[in-house]
Design a protein around this motif. Structure first.
Motif, PDB file in Angstrom:
ATOM      1  N   LYS A   1     -35.811 -24.988 -44.529  1.00 24.34           N
ATOM      2  CA  LYS A   1     -35.024 -24.270 -43.522  1.00 24.34           C
ATOM      3  C   LYS A   1     -35.673 -24.301 -42.150  1.00 24.34           C
ATOM      4  N   GLU A   2     -36.913 -24.764 -42.065  1.00 27.45           N
ATOM      5  CA  GLU A   2     -37.615 -24.807 -40.791  1.00 27.45           C
ATOM      6  C   GLU A   2     -38.672 -25.896 -40.792  1.00 27.45           C
TER       7      GLU A   2
ATOM      8  N   PHE B   1     -48.838 -22.874 -32.275  1.00 28.38           N
ATOM      9  CA  PHE B   1     -48.109 -22.910 -33.537  1.00 28.38           C
ATOM     10  C   PHE B   1     -46.647 -22.643 -33.226  1.00 28.38           C
ATOM     11  N   VAL B   2     -45.779 -23.574 -33.611  1.00 28.86           N
ATOM     12  CA  VAL B   2     -44.358 -23.491 -33.291  1.00 28.86           C
ATOM     13  C   VAL B   2     -43.546 -23.569 -34.582  1.00 28.86           C
ATOM     14  N   ILE B   3     -42.575 -22.674 -34.726  1.00 26.52           N
ATOM     15  CA  ILE B   3     -41.669 -22.717 -35.879  1.00 26.52           C
ATOM     16  C   ILE B   3     -40.270 -22.992 -35.362  1.00 26.52           C
ATOM     17  N   SER B   4     -39.682 -24.087 -35.798  1.00 27.09           N
ATOM     18  CA  SER B   4     -38.373 -24.506 -35.314  1.00 27.09           C
ATOM     19  C   SER B   4     -37.358 -24.532 -36.441  1.00 27.09           C
TER      20      SER B   4
END
Length: 353
Positions: free
Chosen positions: A309-310, A323-326
Motif C-alpha cells: 500500500k506504500e 525518510f519518506v513514505i509515499s
C-alpha cells in the motif's frame, strides 16, 4: 452486577531514590477518574517506577500520593484499591481459568461460591464466557492476557495498572488485544494507568500520554497533541517517525515564522520560537517526491522498499537523510534517481535546535 468506582491519582512532588540513584525526580501529575493514561518513554526513564509507586510496591522517598482523594503515601499495596496486570500474566498453571480469576477474591476471604460467580462475570466482561474450566495452557497468549485482566477487574479497583501488558504477544495479536483492553476500560469506566515503550500502542489506547525522559515528564497531552505539536526534538522524534532538519528562523509575525531551509523560504507555525536556529519537524507521510526539475529540495533516492500500500524511501539531500513514505505506488522512484522533495509547510512544525 459488579460496580466500578473509578478513582483519581495525584502525585505531589514525588521523589524516588534507590540509594544514590534518583529514579524519579520531583514529579507532579494528575490522572482523572475514568481515563486511560499511558506512561511512555525509553528504558530507564522512570515510567515503571511511577507505576510501582501507584501500586504501593515501592514507597516514595519524598512527596505525597493520593488515590481516589485518599492519601496513600505510606500504605502498602495490600491497603490500596488498585489492581495490576503484569507483563508475564502470572497465571497459576495448575488452576483453572475460573480459579485464577477468583484467586484474589478468595485470598480476601470471600466465600468460594460468590468468588466463582464474580469470576464468571469477569470472564464475560473480557469475552471469555465458557472458558472457566480450562487451564491456562489451553488458551492462546491473547486469551491468557484477557484472563489476567479479568482477575484484576473482579477486585473492583479504583485504579487498574497495566505494566507492558502486550509485550509477550506477536504484532498482529498485540493490535487485537490492545483494542479489547481499551474497549473494556471504556465500557466499565475504569481509571487505568498503562506503561509501555511502544509509541503506536500508546497512541492507540490512550486518552492522555505522559512522555518521560531522565526520571521526569518531558511532555504530556493527548496523542494528537504530542504528534502534531511536539515541544522538543526528543518528543518529535519519539512520538511517530520524524525527520528533524536544521533550519533558521528569519522572523516571526503573528505566530508564523519565516524559515530558511536549504536556501528555500517557508512559512511555518512558530512553535513559540523567536529568530535564530531551530529544527523543522517533517513527518514521512507529509513529504512528497517529484521529478528533479520541479521545485523543492534536491535529493537522490538511496533506498526504496515496496510494501504494497506504500513505498518507503530514504533520500539523501542537503538537509540530511530523509525518510519518506509515499502512497503513490504505480510510478515508483528507484534507487539512484534524482528527485525534488516537497512538503506542505502548514503540516511542518518547529522545535528548538
Amino acid at each position: 452486577m459488579t460496580k466500578y468506582t473509578p478513582g483519581s491519582v495525584r502525585f505531589e512532588s514525588v521523589v524516588k531514590k534507590f540509594g544514590e540513584v534518583t529514579a524519579l525526580k520531583s514529579l507532579d501529575l494528575t490522572i482523572d477518574p475514568g481515563k486511560l493514561v499511558t506512561l511512555l518513554g525509553p528504558s530507564g526513564c522512570g515510567k515503571t517506577t511511577t507505576l510501582r509507586l501507584i501500586a504501593g510496591l515501592e514507597m516514595a522517598s519524598a512527596g505525597k500520593i493520593h488515590i481516589g482523594g485518599e492519601d496513600v503515601t505510606h500504605l502498602t499495596a495490600t491497603y490500596r484499591k488498585v489492581s495490576m496486570v503484569f507483563q508475564s500474566y502470572a497465571l497459576f498453571p495448575h488452576m483453572t481459568v475460573r480459579q485464577n480469576v477468583a484467586y484474589g477474591l478468595t485470598v480476601k476471604s470471600m466465600p468460594k461460591a460468590e468468588a466463582a460467580q464474580k469470576a464468571e462475570h469477569g470472564l464475560e466482561l473480557v469475552g471469555l464466557a465458557g472458558f472457566g474450566d480450562r487451564l491456562p495452557s489451553e488458551l492462546s497468549g491473547g486469551q491468557q492476557q484477557r484472563v489476567a485482566v479479568a482477575r484484576a477487574i473482579v477486585l473492583e479497583p479504583e485504579v487498574l495498572l497495566l505494566d507492558e501488558p502486550l509485550s509477550n504477544l506477536d504484532a498482529k495479536l498485540r493490535r487485537h488485544v490492545r483494542e479489547e483492553i481499551r474497549q473494556i476500560q471504556q465500557r466499565l469506566g475504569l481509571t487505568a494507568v498503562y506503561v509501555t515503550h511502544d509509541q503506536e500502542e500508546a497512541m492507540a489506547v490512550s486518552d492522555r500520554i505522559i512522555v518521560m525522559k531522565n526520571a521526569e515528564i518531558a511532555q504530556e497531552g493527548s496523542p494528537s497533541d504530542l504528534y502534531e505539536a511536539p515541544k522538543s526534538a526528543f518528543i518529535a522524534d519519539f512520538i511517530g517517525d520524524a525527520n528533524l532538519a536544521d533550519c533558521g528562523v528569519e522572523s516571526v509575525t503573528n505566530g508564523i515564522a519565516n524559515v530558511v531551509l536549504d536556501d528555500l523560504n517557508y512559512k511555518v507555525r512558530d512553535g513559540g520560537l523567536q529568530k535564530g536556529p531551530a529544527k523543522m519537524v517533517l513527518r514521512p507521510h507529509n513529504l512528497h517526491l517529484a521529478a528533479p526539475d520541479q521545485a523543492g529540495i534536491k535529493g537522490e533516492v538511496s533506498y526504496a522498499a515496496y510494501l504494497g500500500k506504500e513505498i518507503q524511501y530514504t533520500v539523501e539531500s542537503a538537509i540530511g537523510s530523509l525518510f519518506v513514505i509515499s502512497g503513490v505506488t504505480d510510478k515508483p522512484f528507484a534507487q539512484g534517481d534524482s528527485v525534488s522533495i516537497q512538503f506542505d509547510a502548514d503540516l511542518a512544525r518547529l522545535v528548538a535546535a
